[in-house]
Motif scaffolding. Sequence first.
Motif, short mmCIF file in Angstrom:
data_model
loop_
_atom_site.label_atom_id
_atom_site.label_comp_id
_atom_site.label_asym_id
_atom_site.label_seq_id
_atom_site.Cartn_x
_atom_site.Cartn_y
_atom_site.Cartn_z
N THR A 69 0.57 -1.18 -0.42
CA THR A 69 -0.35 0.15 0.15
C THR A 69 0.51 1.62 0.05
OG1 THR A 69 -1.76 -1.26 1.54
CG2 THR A 69 -1.63 0.96 1.74
N MET A 70 1.74 1.20 0.83
CA MET A 70 2.90 2.60 1.07
C MET A 70 3.83 2.65 -0.04
SD MET A 70 4.12 2.79 5.06
CE MET A 70 4.12 1.30 5.22
N PHE A 71 4.12 1.80 -0.65
CA PHE A 71 4.77 1.87 -2.00
C PHE A 71 4.26 2.10 -3.57
CE2 PHE A 71 7.72 1.37 1.95
CZ PHE A 71 8.45 2.04 1.98
N PRO A 72 4.13 0.69 -4.13
CA PRO A 72 4.23 0.85 -5.46
C PRO A 72 2.49 1.19 -5.81
CG PRO A 72 4.18 -1.54 -4.27
CD PRO A 72 4.19 -0.60 -3.59
N LEU A 73 1.27 0.97 -4.91
CA LEU A 73 -0.26 1.22 -5.04
C LEU A 73 0.04 3.31 -4.38
CD1 LEU A 73 -2.14 -1.29 -3.25
CD2 LEU A 73 -1.29 -0.78 -5.57
N ILE B 41 -7.71 1.31 -5.09
CA ILE B 41 -7.49 0.08 -4.64
C ILE B 41 -6.29 0.72 -3.29
CG2 ILE B 41 -6.05 -1.70 -5.39
CD1 ILE B 41 -6.56 -1.19 -8.23
N SER B 42 -5.63 2.28 -4.04
CA SER B 42 -4.62 2.19 -3.11
C SER B 42 -5.34 3.03 -1.33
CB SER B 42 -3.56 3.35 -2.61
OG SER B 42 -4.50 4.56 -3.61
N MET B 43 -5.87 3.56 -1.47
CA MET B 43 -6.86 4.18 -0.46
C MET B 43 -7.74 3.16 0.03
SD MET B 43 -7.36 7.71 -0.73
CE MET B 43 -9.38 8.50 -0.19
N ASN B 44 -8.30 2.07 -0.06
CA ASN B 44 -8.61 0.99 1.00
C ASN B 44 -8.53 0.31 1.46
OD1 ASN B 44 -11.30 2.48 -0.05
ND2 ASN B 44 -11.33 2.76 -1.90
N ALA B 45 -6.72 0.26 0.80
CA ALA B 45 -6.32 -0.48 1.27
C ALA B 45 -6.68 -1.61 2.99
CB ALA B 45 -5.13 -0.91 1.30
N GLY B 46 -7.06 -0.81 3.99
CA GLY B 46 -7.07 -1.23 5.22
C GLY B 46 -8.64 -1.64 5.35
N VAL B 47 -9.17 -1.99 4.30
CA VAL B 47 -9.77 -2.58 4.16
C VAL B 47 -9.78 -4.41 4.80
CG1 VAL B 47 -11.86 -3.52 3.13
CG2 VAL B 47 -11.94 -1.83 3.71
N LEU B 48 -8.11 -4.50 3.90
CA LEU B 48 -7.64 -6.11 4.06
C LEU B 48 -6.89 -5.90 5.14
CD1 LEU B 48 -7.18 -6.67 -0.11
CD2 LEU B 48 -8.80 -7.36 1.42
N MET B 49 -6.51 -4.69 5.84
CA MET B 49 -5.49 -4.38 6.22
C MET B 49 -6.32 -5.25 8.09
SD MET B 49 -2.49 -3.83 7.12
CE MET B 49 -1.62 -3.39 8.76
N ALA B 50 -7.39 -4.81 8.45
CA ALA B 50 -7.93 -4.82 8.97
C ALA B 50 -8.59 -6.25 9.40
CB ALA B 50 -9.14 -4.26 9.50
N TRP B 51 -8.56 -7.25 9.11
CA TRP B 51 -8.70 -8.24 8.70
C TRP B 51 -7.54 -8.91 8.72
CZ3 TRP B 51 -12.57 -11.72 9.22
CH2 TRP B 51 -14.46 -10.58 9.55
N ALA B 52 -6.62 -8.79 8.05
CA ALA B 52 -5.14 -9.86 8.10
C ALA B 52 -4.28 -9.45 9.88
CB ALA B 52 -4.37 -8.76 7.10
#
Length: 328
Positions: free
Chosen positions: A143-147, A167-178
């Motif tokens: 999220t921080m680099f390529p996206l 995609i980059s703005m909403n990666a936190g959706v996956l981050m919370a579950w992971a």
Amino acid sequence: MSHSVASPSPKLSSWTHTIGASLEPWINLTRVSRFAGTMLVFWPYAWSLTMTARSANLPVARFFYLLFCGFIGASLSHSAGCVWNDILDRDFDRQVERTKGRPIAAGKISVPSAVAFLWAHLGIMLWMVRDVNSLAFKIALVTMFPLAGLYPLMKRITYWPQAWLGISMNAGVLMAWAFITGSIPASAFVLMGGTWAWTIWYDTIYACQDKKDDVKAGVKSTALLFGNSIKLVLALFASLMMSALVVVGRLNGHDLPYFLLSVVGGSIYLAVQLYAVDTDSPKSCWAAFHRNGFNLGALIWAGFLADYIWAAQGPALVDFARGVAVGW
């Protein structure tokens, strides 16, 4: 009797003014005063975290701690994105009326200084995720680099930069579950699809502020791509977003509070926004963008939160109500 109030020392006043003036360009660079952008990064994480907390029976204290950490992360992420965007877009910004006064474009902050400032943000963000599991750490790095790093370049090569931003703005959706469970279920991917559609919705409206200047500068966006059909296309993305929320509710077993507030309430709010926004008026577009960052995001989160509380405390509330009824 007369009373006199001592005036501030001229030296102190001058020193305070100098410090304020020197900090102002840096504050403007991060857009911290325009808080809607931070909230638009934060809400997808907050929605997903609340959804995860419900499924994983996360203790309330732990939930609010992670919510606070996510807010700090969203603030840093948004600020870093603004700094990087302004570094790469400084020549474009000088050609656009709304952005020509930005600190780098206006020469108030040098590019090397801005790069150092950016790395300070990234350093803090990397420190914040130092102890997470490997899946969550990988998502954070991507999220921080390529996206986020490639987003400013997208507007040079495609009329769909908002799709990459989504995609980059909403990666936190996956981050919370992971972070909480070490895995990512289907409902998280569906929610991210909905937030992706939401990003195209609000960022297209945001881009409408600069349509005329963007044509002159050679900047591409969905605001230009959709042309005279913009409201029809926006209605499509709003429908995709709300459809995703319906599917998420079914997959994750959400109850009535979620469907009433997040789905029904969110749908009505989007419909009213679509009717009211004037895509040819920069003032109207900014107001609509701002309302997404605060009102709509909070409304949808209220449904997730009410459902989480109901799932955790529902049986106790029912027993309490029965006890009151018996007492009467």
